[in-house]
Design a protein around this motif. Structure first.
Motif, PDB file in Angstrom:
ATOM      1  N   UNK A 173       6.323   5.651 -16.469  1.00 34.27           N
ATOM      2  CA  UNK A 173       5.957   4.645 -17.458  1.00 34.27           C
ATOM      3  C   UNK A 173       5.929   3.240 -16.893  1.00 34.27           C
ATOM      4  N   UNK A 174       5.326   2.329 -17.660  1.00 31.82           N
ATOM      5  CA  UNK A 174       5.198   0.928 -17.232  1.00 31.82           C
ATOM      6  C   UNK A 174       5.976  -0.038 -18.117  1.00 31.82           C
ATOM      7  N   UNK A 175       6.619   0.465 -19.181  1.00 34.35           N
ATOM      8  CA  UNK A 175       7.344  -0.433 -20.094  1.00 34.35           C
ATOM      9  C   UNK A 175       8.419  -1.215 -19.358  1.00 34.35           C
ATOM     10  N   UNK A 176       9.007  -0.623 -18.337  1.00 32.50           N
ATOM     11  CA  UNK A 176      10.095  -1.280 -17.597  1.00 32.50           C
ATOM     12  C   UNK A 176       9.640  -2.568 -16.911  1.00 32.50           C
ATOM     13  N   UNK A 177       8.352  -2.672 -16.629  1.00 31.64           N
ATOM     14  CA  UNK A 177       7.833  -3.835 -15.907  1.00 31.64           C
ATOM     15  C   UNK A 177       7.374  -4.948 -16.839  1.00 31.64           C
ATOM     16  N   UNK A 178       7.336  -4.700 -18.131  1.00 35.07           N
ATOM     17  CA  UNK A 178       6.829  -5.708 -19.066  1.00 35.07           C
ATOM     18  C   UNK A 178       7.875  -6.790 -19.306  1.00 35.07           C
ATOM     19  N   UNK A 179       7.411  -8.016 -19.568  1.00 34.46           N
ATOM     20  CA  UNK A 179       8.293  -9.111 -19.924  1.00 34.46           C
ATOM     21  C   UNK A 179       7.673  -9.878 -21.085  1.00 34.46           C
ATOM     22  N   UNK A 180       8.419 -10.073 -22.168  1.00 34.54           N
ATOM     23  CA  UNK A 180       9.813  -9.660 -22.306  1.00 34.54           C
ATOM     24  C   UNK A 180       9.958  -8.135 -22.298  1.00 34.54           C
ATOM     25  N   UNK A 181      11.084  -7.680 -21.778  1.00 31.66           N
ATOM     26  CA  UNK A 181      11.336  -6.253 -21.659  1.00 31.66           C
ATOM     27  C   UNK A 181      11.471  -5.637 -23.045  1.00 31.66           C
ATOM     28  N   UNK A 182      10.646  -4.628 -23.387  1.00 28.79           N
ATOM     29  CA  UNK A 182      10.782  -3.981 -24.696  1.00 28.79           C
ATOM     30  C   UNK A 182      11.948  -2.987 -24.678  1.00 28.79           C
ATOM     31  N   UNK A 183      12.932  -3.228 -25.509  1.00 26.14           N
ATOM     32  CA  UNK A 183      14.142  -2.405 -25.535  1.00 26.14           C
ATOM     33  C   UNK A 183      14.273  -1.750 -26.895  1.00 26.14           C
ATOM     34  N   UNK A 198      24.073  -8.493 -22.893  1.00 29.61           N
ATOM     35  CA  UNK A 198      24.813  -9.395 -22.003  1.00 29.61           C
ATOM     36  C   UNK A 198      24.344  -9.232 -20.558  1.00 29.61           C
ATOM     37  N   UNK A 199      24.088  -7.974 -20.165  1.00 29.55           N
ATOM     38  CA  UNK A 199      23.613  -7.727 -18.805  1.00 29.55           C
ATOM     39  C   UNK A 199      22.237  -8.333 -18.589  1.00 29.55           C
ATOM     40  N   UNK A 200      21.352  -8.212 -19.575  1.00 32.74           N
ATOM     41  CA  UNK A 200      20.013  -8.783 -19.452  1.00 32.74           C
ATOM     42  C   UNK A 200      20.072 -10.310 -19.372  1.00 32.74           C
ATOM     43  N   UNK A 201      20.909 -10.891 -20.215  1.00 32.30           N
ATOM     44  CA  UNK A 201      21.016 -12.350 -20.217  1.00 32.30           C
ATOM     45  C   UNK A 201      21.632 -12.871 -18.921  1.00 32.30           C
ATOM     46  N   UNK A 202      22.579 -12.121 -18.355  1.00 32.96           N
ATOM     47  CA  UNK A 202      23.211 -12.565 -17.112  1.00 32.96           C
ATOM     48  C   UNK A 202      22.226 -12.554 -15.950  1.00 32.96           C
ATOM     49  N   UNK A 243      15.793   8.617 -15.694  1.00 29.42           N
ATOM     50  CA  UNK A 243      16.852   7.635 -15.454  1.00 29.42           C
ATOM     51  C   UNK A 243      16.359   6.684 -14.372  1.00 29.42           C
ATOM     52  N   UNK A 244      16.338   5.405 -14.682  1.00 32.48           N
ATOM     53  CA  UNK A 244      15.739   4.416 -13.780  1.00 32.48           C
ATOM     54  C   UNK A 244      16.810   3.762 -12.908  1.00 32.48           C
ATOM     55  N   UNK A 245      17.315   4.513 -11.957  1.00 35.45           N
ATOM     56  CA  UNK A 245      18.374   4.009 -11.083  1.00 35.45           C
ATOM     57  C   UNK A 245      17.869   3.045 -10.028  1.00 35.45           C
ATOM     58  N   UNK A 246      16.588   3.153  -9.668  1.00 33.55           N
ATOM     59  CA  UNK A 246      16.081   2.454  -8.491  1.00 33.55           C
ATOM     60  C   UNK A 246      15.279   1.207  -8.826  1.00 33.55           C
ATOM     61  N   UNK A 247      15.391   0.706 -10.052  1.00 31.76           N
ATOM     62  CA  UNK A 247      14.612  -0.463 -10.445  1.00 31.76           C
ATOM     63  C   UNK A 247      15.436  -1.729 -10.214  1.00 31.76           C
ATOM     64  N   UNK A 248      15.091  -2.536  -9.192  1.00 33.13           N
ATOM     65  CA  UNK A 248      15.895  -3.726  -8.881  1.00 33.13           C
ATOM     66  C   UNK A 248      15.771  -4.827  -9.927  1.00 33.13           C
ATOM     67  N   UNK A 249      14.775  -4.718 -10.808  1.00 30.22           N
ATOM     68  CA  UNK A 249      14.575  -5.743 -11.824  1.00 30.22           C
ATOM     69  C   UNK A 249      15.484  -5.563 -13.039  1.00 30.22           C
ATOM     70  N   UNK A 250      16.077  -4.392 -13.161  1.00 31.30           N
ATOM     71  CA  UNK A 250      16.947  -4.118 -14.307  1.00 31.30           C
ATOM     72  C   UNK A 250      18.408  -4.293 -13.899  1.00 31.30           C
ATOM     73  N   UNK A 251      19.199  -4.968 -14.704  1.00 34.11           N
ATOM     74  CA  UNK A 251      20.606  -5.200 -14.337  1.00 34.11           C
ATOM     75  C   UNK A 251      21.422  -3.914 -14.404  1.00 34.11           C
ATOM     76  N   UNK A 252      22.456  -3.847 -13.587  1.00 32.66           N
ATOM     77  CA  UNK A 252      23.365  -2.700 -13.654  1.00 32.66           C
ATOM     78  C   UNK A 252      24.155  -2.757 -14.956  1.00 32.66           C
ATOM     79  N   UNK A 253      24.577  -1.593 -15.420  1.00 37.06           N
ATOM     80  CA  UNK A 253      25.272  -1.483 -16.701  1.00 37.06           C
ATOM     81  C   UNK A 253      26.670  -0.903 -16.482  1.00 37.06           C
ATOM     82  N   UNK A 254      27.612  -1.238 -17.346  1.00 36.87           N
ATOM     83  CA  UNK A 254      28.987  -0.744 -17.168  1.00 36.87           C
ATOM     84  C   UNK A 254      29.115   0.727 -17.572  1.00 36.87           C
TER      85      UNK A 254
END
Length: 290
Positions: A173-183, A198-202, A243-254
Motif C-alpha cells: 500500500x501507499x497510505x504510509x507515504x501520504x502526508x498528513x498520514x491517514x491513521x 505522541x510518537x507522531x508529534x515527537x 507489519x511495517x517494521x522497515x519504514x524509516x518515516x514512521x516513529x517507533x512505538x512502545x
C-alpha cells in the motif's frame, strides 16, 4: 520407569518464580517461608537440578528453571481444570469477560473455545470495548474479569503478556507515504491512541484521523483498502495485512502489556477458573513475552 511430579511442589515452584521471592510466595500460599524453601529443595532433588539463583532483584530462574517453568504451568493448568470439572467446584452461572476489540480474533478465540469445552456448565459472556472503558466496567461490577492493554509498567493488573505495538498497512500500500498520514483508530478511547499520536508529534509527522467508531472490522477495512494505516499489537495483526517494521518515516512505538484485572477476594469458582485459564492459555504461550 518414569517418575511422578508432585503438583504441590509444582505449584510452589511457579509461585516462587512469579513472585521472585520465597517470602512473597509463602504469603500467597499461606505457608511458612521454611515450608516453601523445603518444597523447592524437594523439587530440585527430584529433578536433580538447581531451579533458582539469587541476584540483586531477588530470586531468578536458572536455565533449568526456565525450561521447567512453561511446562509446569501447563501441568498445573490441566490439573486444576480436571479437578474443577470432576469435583464440581465450578458453579453454574454467568461469567462476564471484558476484552479489547483487537484481542477478539487471534488472541482470545482459542481461549474462549477451550474454556467453554472445559467448563460447559458456565455461561460465558463477552464484553468488547476499549481498555479504559473495560476498566470502568470492572469497577462498576459489570465485568468479572477484564483484559486491559496498558503501556508496560503502568497499571497494577497481572501481566499476562508483553507485545510490540506495530504500524500496520495494506500489503504494497501507499497510505504510509501520504502526508498528513491517514491513521485509522478503533475509537477515541483506544488505549493506543495517546502513544501513537505522541510518537507522531515527537517526530513531527503530520497526521489526520480517518476513522474512529469503535468497530474493529471497519478499521480493518480502511487499512485493507489502503485508505489509512493503523496500529495493533504484533500478535493480533491479520495475516492479509503487513507489519511495517522497515519504514524509516514512521516513529517507533512502545511495547504494551496485556494485563488481567479481576477481584480474587470472594470471586466465584467459575471466575477464578477463567482467570487461571487466561493466565495459562492466552495466545497459547507460557507467560509474558519480551
Amino acid at each position: 520407569m518414569a517418575g511422578n511430579l508432585d503438583t504441590a511442589l509444582i505449584r510452589t515452584f511457579i509461585t516462587v518464580a512469579e513472585k521472585a521471592s520465597m517470602t512473597a510466595a509463602a504469603s500467597t500460599l499461606h505457608l511458612t517461608q521454611g515450608a516453601v524453601s523445603q518444597q523447592v529443595r524437594r523439587l530440585e532433588d527430584v529433578l536433580g537440578a538447581s531451579l533458582f539463583e539469587r541476584d540483586r532483584r531477588g530470586l531468578r530462574l536458572t536455565g533449568a528453571g526456565e525450561r521447567l517453568f512453561g511446562r509446569a504451568r501447563q501441568i498445573l493448568a490441566l490439573n486444576d481444570e480436571i479437578w474443577t470439572e470432576m469435583t464440581g467446584d465450578v458453579q453454574r452461572g454467568q461469567v462476564r469477560l471484558g476484552v479489547p476489540f483487537d484481542l477478539v480474533g487471534k488472541g482470545i478465540s482459542p481461549v474462549l473455545k477451550s474454556y467453554n469445552a472445559a467448563f460447559s456448565q458456565v455461561e460465558l459472556s463477552l464484553v468488547c470495548a476499549a481498555s479504559p472503558d473495560l476498566k470502568a466496567g470492572l469497577a462498576a461490577g459489570d465485568i468479572d474479569v477484564a483484559l486491559i492493554e496498558e503501556p508496560v509498567g503502568q497499571g497494577n493488573g497481572e501481566c499476562l503478556r508483553i507485545e510490540r505495538l506495530v504500524w500496520v498497512g495494506a500489503k504494497g500500500g501507499t497510505a504510509r507515504a501520504k502526508r498528513p498520514l491517514p491513521v485509522s483508530m478503533v475509537s477515541q478511547s483506544c488505549a493506543f491512541r495517546p502513544a501513537v499520536f505522541n510518537a507522531l508529534e515527537s517526530r513531527k509527522v503530520a497526521w489526520r484521523t480517518v476513522f474512529e467508531s469503535g468497530n474493529i472490522e471497519a478499521t480493518a477495512v480502511t487499512v485493507r483498502t489502503d485508505m489509512a494505516v493503523t496500529v495493533w499489537l504484533a500478535a493480533t495483526v491479520p495475516d492479509d495485512l503487513e507489519i511495517m517494521n522497515d519504514d524509516p518515516e514512521l516513529p517507533s512505538l512502545p511495547a504494551f502489556a496485556i494485563n488481567m484485572y479481576w477481584i480474587p477476594d470472594g470471586a466465584k469458582p467459575a471466575v477464578r477458573a477463567l482467570a487461571d485459564h487466561l493466565r495459562n492459555h492466552l495466545f497459547g504461550k507460557d507467560g509474558p513475552q519480551p
